[in-house]
Design an enzyme around this catalytic site. Structure first.
Site, short mmCIF file in Angstrom:
data_model
loop_
_atom_site.label_atom_id
_atom_site.label_comp_id
_atom_site.label_asym_id
_atom_site.label_seq_id
_atom_site.Cartn_x
_atom_site.Cartn_y
_atom_site.Cartn_z
N TRP A 69 22.13 47.77 -5.34
CA TRP A 69 22.08 47.00 -4.10
C TRP A 69 22.32 47.89 -2.89
O TRP A 69 23.22 48.73 -2.91
CB TRP A 69 23.18 45.94 -4.14
CG TRP A 69 23.50 45.30 -2.84
CD1 TRP A 69 24.34 45.77 -1.86
CD2 TRP A 69 22.97 44.06 -2.34
NE1 TRP A 69 24.36 44.90 -0.79
CE2 TRP A 69 23.54 43.85 -1.07
CE3 TRP A 69 22.08 43.11 -2.86
CZ2 TRP A 69 23.24 42.73 -0.30
CZ3 TRP A 69 21.79 41.99 -2.09
CH2 TRP A 69 22.37 41.80 -0.83
N ASN A 71 22.59 47.30 1.60
CA ASN A 71 22.34 46.48 2.79
C ASN A 71 22.39 47.35 4.04
O ASN A 71 21.62 48.32 4.11
CB ASN A 71 23.16 45.19 2.82
CG ASN A 71 24.65 45.29 2.66
OD1 ASN A 71 25.13 45.70 1.61
ND2 ASN A 71 25.39 44.91 3.68
N ASP A 72 23.22 47.02 5.02
CA ASP A 72 23.09 47.61 6.36
C ASP A 72 22.95 49.13 6.39
O ASP A 72 23.70 49.84 5.71
CB ASP A 72 24.35 47.30 7.19
CG ASP A 72 24.77 45.85 7.14
OD1 ASP A 72 24.09 45.04 6.49
OD2 ASP A 72 25.80 45.54 7.76
N GLN A 88 25.26 50.72 3.29
CA GLN A 88 26.09 49.86 2.45
C GLN A 88 25.49 49.87 1.04
O GLN A 88 24.31 49.54 0.85
CB GLN A 88 26.11 48.44 3.02
CG GLN A 88 26.77 48.36 4.39
CD GLN A 88 28.28 48.40 4.29
OE1 GLN A 88 28.92 47.44 3.90
NE2 GLN A 88 28.84 49.55 4.63
#
Ligand SMILES: *[C@@H]1O[C@H](CO)[C@@H](O)[C@H](O)[C@H]1NC(C)=O
Ligand SMILES: *[C@@H]1O[C@H](CO)[C@@H](O)[C@H](O)[C@H]1NC(C)=O
Ligand SMILES: *[C@@H]1O[C@H](CO)[C@@H](O)[C@H](O)[C@H]1NC(C)=O
Ligand SMILES: *[C@@H]1O[C@H](CO)[C@@H](O)[C@H](O)[C@H]1NC(C)=O
Ligand SMILES: *[C@@H]1O[C@H](CO)[C@@H](O)[C@H](O)[C@H]1NC(C)=O
Length: 584
Positions: A69, A71-72, A88
């Site tokens: 995973w 993110n940002d 992230q």
């Protein structure tokens, strides 16, 4: 495994079905005979069922780590010849959790060397997560990171980290002082709504300033802090800006934006990511230094009317100033549009968009964005078409672009008979996405819908339509830009909205509108009207796994539209996860 030596463009599931066929024939020839019921059993029930795990959905030139995973984007910076990107990252799986800072470096923002994570969950002030933050270069030899830690009591606190070895060009190792956290959620701050410090800036008083995202008494806010030394911070009396039109502001970003040309037109930009919508918005205005306040040009008390960075699957963007090329560069996170169980099956989730240059339009009324020029180094096999009339109902295949799953397309549409444009209902401005759903590519119109069909299957059953429709409003025109995912894939269980927004184009003067699209397997990033509107979409066509994908142009308006020029390139694969040992 010779019988399985299929072209690499095929999916795992297709390979699986060949394995079954191979097994079947092996059994058949070994036993001489196979019972009918065994044969049914041996054939896979649904050969495409596993195709979401196909490598065909991984991107070839958009940033993503080998697995898990993300993110940002965090702390982007240019330091001594190297671009740094942190992000992230969950090292333990493809759902959100156990968040630390991944780290990659680059000399061109397109090809990346993958390093060890920069920040891990190792201290009481971050052992429940190293969340988003920014890098600031304090002095020529002094890059630092400020980031949000989720501390041992699950409070959101702000921490600092320093590079261990400044002569290491990649700043591979980072260290956190024992005096962390620097800033705690005290007083009226909610410890669950206080995160994502910006890059610092210096005022005339020589004090450093940062803003931190928050929700304060029900208002979205960018809380301002000041410091002499970047370590001891004092909260300013008032936020940099706040608004009762929305809740929590995440990932604030604050910077001056300069118009092209003599650069005399400068505005400040305050960007915020709204948790309630999962979208990025921005305001243009003035920075009144005496009051330490951002003052927007227009105060709009309904966030549905706030300007957007991107109308699609795009969140938590972050920018940095690139001193080498004198430009501001912005990246965003594009999450998946498949299900969480799909992400578990795939073993990965989340990508970053192609970095964009972002600057102020000469009107001073909006930002413009364009993929950084470096992405053009991946282009090959140019296709160039000119003067193609698209009459009502036309669907025109760009046959010259063989295999359209990894491509860059630039088209310019010339418009006639603008008086045929339908009238605009001002209520539509509140919900352009709904209008895109209603006014689809197949709904007949006046001027438009016209545009491109991307990642289309050979029978056109699957396609993503990216298109424009022109509306008449008082003395001017408004252009609706849509990216409709509803027919992008035949797979069940996907999120397939029709994204969209209005672009401010002076059609009376220009009489044409351009569309640039970066296609990369499961992502389609579109730039309308020279970067006035951007739409990022995530799509998972079956056609990527079962065959080829195609590019078409279309027009379903009642008046002819001409493609004055269309250029398309196949894109090479970028080196996204090079190992450091290869270069050093
Ligand atoms: C990953 O999971 C393991 C096992 O649960 C755990 O010990 C480790 O701390 C996790 N990593 C991070 C970064 O949280
Ligand atoms: C710092 O980095 C430089 C360049 O990579 C390296 O030669 C040196 O050994 C490093 N110093 C330490 C203390 O690790
Ligand atoms: C603090 O924020 C959390 C998360 O949004 C919310 O559930 C809680 O009600 C807030 N607490 C207060 C006192 O407002
Ligand atoms: C154009 O409209 C017709 C009639 O609604 C429809 O059959 C066709 O699929 C449309 N074209 C596209 C590209 O959607
Ligand atoms: C980089 O190193 C990792 C771990 O050592 C390895 O699994 C991977 O295949 C390497 N990648 C490349 C592109 O060489």
């Amino acid at each position: 495994m010779a019988p399985l030596d299929l072209p690499s463009s095929r999916c795992a599931a297709v390979v699986v079905s060949f394995v079954f066929l191979f097994l079947y024939f092996s059994l058949f020839f070994e036993n001489g005979e196979v019972e009918a019921n065994q044969r049914v059993f041996l054939y896979p029930q649904s050969p495409k069922v596993n195709s979401i795990v196909s490598k065909q959905y991984r991107t070839a030139y958009h940033f993503q780590p080998p697995k898990n995973w993300i993110n940002d984007p965090n702390g982007p910076m240019y330091y001594k010849g190297i671009y740094h990107l942190f992000y992230q990252y969950n090292p333990n799986g493809s759902l959100w959790g156990d968040i630390i800072w991944g780290h990659s470096v680059s000399t061109d923002l397109i090809n990346w060397i993958r390093l060890e994570p920069a920040l891990d969950r190792t201290t009481p002030s971050d052992n429940n997560g190293c969340w988003s933050g920014s890098a600031t270069i304090l002095a020529p030899d002094s890059p630092v990171i400020l980031y949000t830690g989720s501390d041992s009591s699950n409070r959101q606190v702000q921490n600092i980290a320093f590079p261990v070895n400044l002569t290491d060009p990649y700043l591979t190792k980072w260290t956190k002082p024992a005096y962390n956290p620097l800033i705690e959620p005290v007083g009226d701050l909610n410890s669950s709504e206080f995160r994502d410090p910006t890059t610092g800036w210096v005022g005339k008083d020589n004090l450093w300033r940062i803003a931190i995202g928050a929700e304060l008494q029900g208002k979205g806010a960018a809380i301002l802090y000041k410091s002499k030394d970047f370590v001891h911070w004092v909260r300013a009396k008032d936020p940099l800006h706040s608004s009762s039109a929305s809740g929590m502001w995440e990932c604030p970003d604050f910077y001056p934006a300069v118009a092209e040309g003599d650069g005399s037109e400068t505005k400040y930009v305050l960007k915020m990511s709204l948790t309630e919508t999962g979208m990025d918005y921005y305001m243009l205005g003035k920075y009144e230094e005496d009051r330490d306040a951002f003052v927007p040009d227009n105060v709009v008390d309904d966030y549905r009317l706030w300007a957007r960075i991107d109308f699609g699957k795009f969140y938590a963007s972050k920018s940095f100033f690139d001193p080498q090329k004198h430009r501001r560069v912005l990246y965003g996170w594009s999450s998946e549009s498949d299900s969480a169980s799909d992400d578990v099956a795939k073993g990965w989730a989340g990508i970053h968009t192609i970095p964009r240059t972002i600057w102020l339009d000469n009107s001073g009324k909006q930002l413009l964005q364009w993929p950084i020029e470096e992405v053009e180094s991946l282009r090959k096999d140019e296709v160039h078409l000119q003067d193609i009339d698209l009459n009502t109902g036309a669907v025109f295949e760009v046959k010259e672009l063989k295999e359209a799953s990894q491509a860059d397309v630039e088209a310019e549409f010339e418009l006639y008979n603008l008086e045929r444009a339908e009238p605009l209902d001002p209520n539509w401005l509140l919900d352009p996405q709904k209008l895109c759903e209603e006014q689809s590519a197949s709904a007949p119109g006046g001027v438009g819908p016209f545009g491109l069909l991307l990642l289309a299957s050979d029978d056109l059953v699957e396609h993503t339509a990216v298109y424009f429709k022109v509306y008449r409003s008082q003395n001017s025109y408004m252009v609706l830009m849509c990216s409709d995912q509803r027919r992008s894939s035949s797979r069940p269980g996907l999120y397939k909205p029709a994204y969209g927004g209005f672009l401010d184009v002076d059609l009376q003067k220009e009489r044409k509108i351009s569309l640039r699209t970066l296609i990369d397997h499961s992502v389609i990033e579109s730039f309308g009207g020279g970067g006035r509107g951007c739409i990022t979409a995530r799509v998972y066509p079956e056609a990527l796994c079962t065959g080829s994908t195609y590019l078409h142009a279309f027009n379903n308006g009642s008046t002819t539209v001409k493609i004055s020029t269309l250029k398309a390139w196949k894109m090479r694969r970028a080196k996204i996860n090079e190992n450091i040992s290869i270069r050093s």
